[in-house]
Design an enzyme around this catalytic site. Structure first.
Site, PDB file in Angstrom:
ATOM      1  N   ARG A   1      11.587  -6.179   4.323  1.00 39.55           N
ATOM      2  CA  ARG A   1      11.429  -4.715   4.380  1.00 39.55           C
ATOM      3  C   ARG A   1      12.455  -4.087   5.320  1.00 39.55           C
ATOM      4  O   ARG A   1      12.700  -4.570   6.416  1.00 39.55           O
ATOM      5  CB  ARG A   1      10.033  -4.346   4.859  1.00 39.55           C
ATOM      6  CG  ARG A   1       9.922  -2.821   5.058  1.00 39.55           C
ATOM      7  CD  ARG A   1       8.529  -2.314   5.157  1.00 39.55           C
ATOM      8  NE  ARG A   1       7.750  -2.982   6.163  1.00 39.55           N
ATOM      9  CZ  ARG A   1       6.434  -2.858   6.257  1.00 39.55           C
ATOM     10  NH1 ARG A   1       5.765  -2.134   5.386  1.00 39.55           N
ATOM     11  NH2 ARG A   1       5.792  -3.490   7.208  1.00 39.55           N
TER      12      ARG A   1
ATOM     13  N   ARG B   1      -0.934  -9.141  13.151  1.00 45.06           N
ATOM     14  CA  ARG B   1      -1.432  -8.120  12.208  1.00 45.06           C
ATOM     15  C   ARG B   1      -2.266  -8.757  11.109  1.00 45.06           C
ATOM     16  O   ARG B   1      -3.302  -8.212  10.717  1.00 45.06           O
ATOM     17  CB  ARG B   1      -0.248  -7.368  11.591  1.00 45.06           C
ATOM     18  CG  ARG B   1       0.400  -6.394  12.571  1.00 45.06           C
ATOM     19  CD  ARG B   1       1.805  -6.030  12.141  1.00 45.06           C
ATOM     20  NE  ARG B   1       1.864  -5.271  10.920  1.00 45.06           N
ATOM     21  CZ  ARG B   1       2.946  -5.200  10.143  1.00 45.06           C
ATOM     22  NH1 ARG B   1       4.057  -5.850  10.472  1.00 45.06           N
ATOM     23  NH2 ARG B   1       2.929  -4.477   9.051  1.00 45.06           N
TER      24      ARG B   1
ATOM     25  N   ARG C   1      11.276  -2.675  10.887  1.00 41.64           N
ATOM     26  CA  ARG C   1      10.228  -2.084  11.718  1.00 41.64           C
ATOM     27  C   ARG C   1       9.972  -2.985  12.912  1.00 41.64           C
ATOM     28  O   ARG C   1       9.989  -4.202  12.768  1.00 41.64           O
ATOM     29  CB  ARG C   1       8.928  -1.949  10.900  1.00 41.64           C
ATOM     30  CG  ARG C   1       8.711  -0.539  10.405  1.00 41.64           C
ATOM     31  CD  ARG C   1       7.569  -0.390   9.463  1.00 41.64           C
ATOM     32  NE  ARG C   1       6.298  -0.965   9.873  1.00 41.64           N
ATOM     33  CZ  ARG C   1       5.182  -0.847   9.177  1.00 41.64           C
ATOM     34  NH1 ARG C   1       5.182  -0.171   8.036  1.00 41.64           N
ATOM     35  NH2 ARG C   1       4.069  -1.391   9.589  1.00 41.64           N
TER      36      ARG C   1
ATOM     37  N   LYS D   1       0.839  -1.217   0.000  1.00 44.29           N
ATOM     38  CA  LYS D   1       0.000   0.000   0.000  1.00 44.29           C
ATOM     39  C   LYS D   1       0.872   1.265   0.000  1.00 44.29           C
ATOM     40  O   LYS D   1       0.661   2.164  -0.801  1.00 44.29           O
ATOM     41  CB  LYS D   1      -0.921   0.026   1.251  1.00 44.29           C
ATOM     42  CG  LYS D   1      -1.852  -1.164   1.361  1.00 44.29           C
ATOM     43  CD  LYS D   1      -2.741  -1.087   2.585  1.00 44.29           C
ATOM     44  CE  LYS D   1      -2.007  -1.159   3.915  1.00 44.29           C
ATOM     45  NZ  LYS D   1      -1.339  -2.456   4.179  1.00 44.29           N
TER      46      LYS D   1
HETATM   47  P1  AP5 Z   1       4.836  -1.621   1.835  1.00 41.64           P
HETATM   48  O1  AP5 Z   1       4.511  -0.717   0.691  1.00 41.64           O
HETATM   49  O2  AP5 Z   1       5.579  -1.077   3.000  1.00 41.64           O
HETATM   50  O3  AP5 Z   1       3.512  -2.387   2.318  1.00 41.64           O
HETATM   51  P2  AP5 Z   1       2.259  -1.866   3.124  1.00 41.64           P
HETATM   52  O4  AP5 Z   1       1.066  -2.537   2.545  1.00 41.64           O
HETATM   53  O5  AP5 Z   1       2.257  -0.375   3.179  1.00 41.64           O
HETATM   54  O6  AP5 Z   1       2.599  -2.534   4.517  1.00 41.64           O
HETATM   55  P3  AP5 Z   1       2.494  -2.033   6.009  1.00 41.64           P
HETATM   56  O7  AP5 Z   1       3.152  -3.118   6.815  1.00 41.64           O
HETATM   57  O8  AP5 Z   1       3.023  -0.639   6.175  1.00 41.64           O
HETATM   58  O9  AP5 Z   1       0.969  -2.058   6.235  1.00 41.64           O
HETATM   59  P4  AP5 Z   1       0.263  -2.129   7.570  1.00 41.64           P
HETATM   60  O10 AP5 Z   1      -1.116  -1.851   7.142  1.00 41.64           O
HETATM   61  O11 AP5 Z   1       0.472  -3.347   8.385  1.00 41.64           O
HETATM   62  O12 AP5 Z   1       1.021  -1.010   8.433  1.00 41.64           O
HETATM   63  P5  AP5 Z   1       0.739   0.519   8.750  1.00 41.64           P
HETATM   64  O13 AP5 Z   1       2.018   1.210   8.703  1.00 41.64           O
HETATM   65  O14 AP5 Z   1      -0.426   1.037   7.971  1.00 41.64           O
HETATM   66  O15 AP5 Z   1       5.643  -2.867   1.222  1.00 41.64           O
HETATM   67  C1  AP5 Z   1       6.154  -3.888   2.062  1.00 41.64           C
HETATM   68  C2  AP5 Z   1       7.543  -4.321   1.554  1.00 41.64           C
HETATM   69  O16 AP5 Z   1       7.407  -4.905   0.257  1.00 41.64           O
HETATM   70  C3  AP5 Z   1       8.531  -3.163   1.384  1.00 41.64           C
HETATM   71  O17 AP5 Z   1       9.823  -3.622   1.704  1.00 41.64           O
HETATM   72  C4  AP5 Z   1       8.460  -2.819  -0.116  1.00 41.64           C
HETATM   73  O18 AP5 Z   1       9.685  -2.310  -0.576  1.00 41.64           O
HETATM   74  C5  AP5 Z   1       8.137  -4.180  -0.723  1.00 41.64           C
HETATM   75  N1  AP5 Z   1       7.242  -4.091  -1.885  1.00 41.64           N
HETATM   76  C6  AP5 Z   1       6.148  -3.304  -2.013  1.00 41.64           C
HETATM   77  N2  AP5 Z   1       5.533  -3.537  -3.195  1.00 41.64           N
HETATM   78  C7  AP5 Z   1       6.256  -4.497  -3.806  1.00 41.64           C
HETATM   79  C8  AP5 Z   1       6.128  -5.185  -5.058  1.00 41.64           C
HETATM   80  N3  AP5 Z   1       5.119  -4.900  -5.901  1.00 41.64           N
HETATM   81  N4  AP5 Z   1       7.037  -6.118  -5.366  1.00 41.64           N
HETATM   82  C9  AP5 Z   1       8.044  -6.415  -4.506  1.00 41.64           C
HETATM   83  N5  AP5 Z   1       8.231  -5.803  -3.317  1.00 41.64           N
HETATM   84  C10 AP5 Z   1       7.347  -4.861  -2.964  1.00 41.64           C
HETATM   85  O19 AP5 Z   1       0.215   0.388  10.266  1.00 41.64           O
HETATM   86  C11 AP5 Z   1       1.087  -0.045  11.277  1.00 41.64           C
HETATM   87  C12 AP5 Z   1       0.314  -0.160  12.581  1.00 41.64           C
HETATM   88  O20 AP5 Z   1      -0.203   1.141  12.961  1.00 41.64           O
HETATM   89  C13 AP5 Z   1      -0.920  -1.070  12.580  1.00 41.64           C
HETATM   90  O21 AP5 Z   1      -0.580  -2.419  12.804  1.00 41.64           O
HETATM   91  C14 AP5 Z   1      -1.731  -0.468  13.740  1.00 41.64           C
HETATM   92  O22 AP5 Z   1      -1.170  -0.839  14.984  1.00 41.64           O
HETATM   93  C15 AP5 Z   1      -1.500   1.020  13.575  1.00 41.64           C
HETATM   94  N6  AP5 Z   1      -2.494   1.639  12.689  1.00 41.64           N
HETATM   95  C16 AP5 Z   1      -2.271   2.223  11.477  1.00 41.64           C
HETATM   96  N7  AP5 Z   1      -3.425   2.664  10.946  1.00 41.64           N
HETATM   97  C17 AP5 Z   1      -4.395   2.356  11.850  1.00 41.64           C
HETATM   98  C18 AP5 Z   1      -5.805   2.543  11.861  1.00 41.64           C
HETATM   99  N8  AP5 Z   1      -6.454   3.122  10.837  1.00 41.64           N
HETATM  100  N9  AP5 Z   1      -6.492   2.086  12.942  1.00 41.64           N
HETATM  101  C19 AP5 Z   1      -5.876   1.506  13.996  1.00 41.64           C
HETATM  102  N10 AP5 Z   1      -4.542   1.295  14.038  1.00 41.64           N
HETATM  103  C20 AP5 Z   1      -3.800   1.716  12.974  1.00 41.64           C
END
Ligand code: AP5
Length: 215
Positions: free
Chosen positions: A127, A171, A160, A14
């Site tokens: 990552r 998660r 992370r 994402k």
């Molecule tokens: P990346 O783009 O980082 O993936 P992502 O989907 O953004 O993954 P996240 O782990 O950030 O999502 P998440 O929803 O768990 O975490 P968030 O930060 O929102 O890609 C991942 C890896 O793959 C990278 O190394 C990248 O380089 C690689 N990659 C990407 N695309 C690729 C491709 N096409 N091919 C190959 N490699 C690729 O949230 C973290 C925490 O915050 C949550 O667990 C929760 O505790 C809290 N939180 C956040 N938002 C909320 C909310 N709305 N409500 C409650 N708690 C929340």
């Protein structure tokens, strides 16, 4: 104010696709995970509340998240937004709708990014993020020019805290249970578009753009 949402499991890409697409869509990339990590780094009250939940793979309370996002809408009023990681629960979705209705707008499209679990696990496992500027890399798929060093600012790349095995398992489980309600919520409104996110970043970006054009 146009609102588009990227939804999908942890590690599906994402953040990667949002940072590539935000300029093309003339939108502000709003990642709730990034905002929370900034709050943790600054040691704010929100950061202290969020930090321990995030490292265990638990969600941060809905009220805090909705207030955080609405604050961004108010600070950057009139801009289009590409939301990444929000809404994440049915309550957040309902409160988002209410907040947008009060601003005379609504969610335009929700992109459901899909990839097999083994792909997601490979992405999370490799990552590395910059400890200084937050830029994201992958040891195999999107490597930095110099191992362990951020291309953008020269900072040190780290894992992370929530990319540890136990937190990843939690998660993914939390994501699945929330999607049981969220996906039907947006499907019933005719704004949910699933896309294949298992290919390269370029392919995924193209798939997302095609879905947005159809929407
Ligand atoms: P990346 O783009 O980082 O993936 P992502 O989907 O953004 O993954 P996240 O782990 O950030 O999502 P998440 O929803 O768990 O975490 P968030 O930060 O929102 O890609 C991942 C890896 O793959 C990278 O190394 C990248 O380089 C690689 N990659 C990407 N695309 C690729 C491709 N096409 N091919 C190959 N490699 C690729 O949230 C973290 C925490 O915050 C949550 O667990 C929760 O505790 C809290 N939180 C956040 N938002 C909320 C909310 N709305 N409500 C409650 N708690 C929340």
């Amino acid at each position: 104010m146009r609102i588009r949402v990227l939804m999908g499991p942890p590690g599906v890409g994402k953040g990667t696709v949002a940072s590539r697409l935000a300029d093309k869509l003339n939108s502000r990339h709003l990642s709730t995970g990034d905002l929370l990590r900034e709050a943790i780094a600054q040691g704010t009250e929100l950061g202290i509340e969020a930090g321990s939940r995030m490292s265990k793979g638990e969600l941060v309370p809905d009220g805090l998240m909705v207030a955080l996002v609405e604050d961004q809408f108010d600070r950057h009023g009139g801009l289009d937004f590409l939301l990444d990681g929000f809404p994440r629960t049915a309550l957040q979705a309902r409160l988002l709708d209410a907040g947008l209705a009060a601003r005379g707008t609504r969610v335009d499209a929700v992109i459901g990014m899909e990839a097999p679990e083994r792909v997601v696990l490979q992405r999370l496992g490799g990552r590395r993020i910059c400890g200084s500027c937050g830029a994201s890399f992958h040891t195999a798929f999107i490597p930095p020019r110099t191992e362990g060093v951020c291309d953008r600012c020269g900072g040190v790349l780290v894992r992370r805290p929530d990319d540890r095995d136990e937190a990843i398992v939690r998660r993914l489980a939390v994501y699945r249970s929330q999607m049981d309600e969220l996906e039907p919520y947006y499907r019933s409104r005719g704004v949910y578009f699933p896309v294949d996110a298992s290919g390269t970043p370029e392919q995924t970006e193209a798939n997302v753009l095609t879905a947005l054009e159809r929407g």
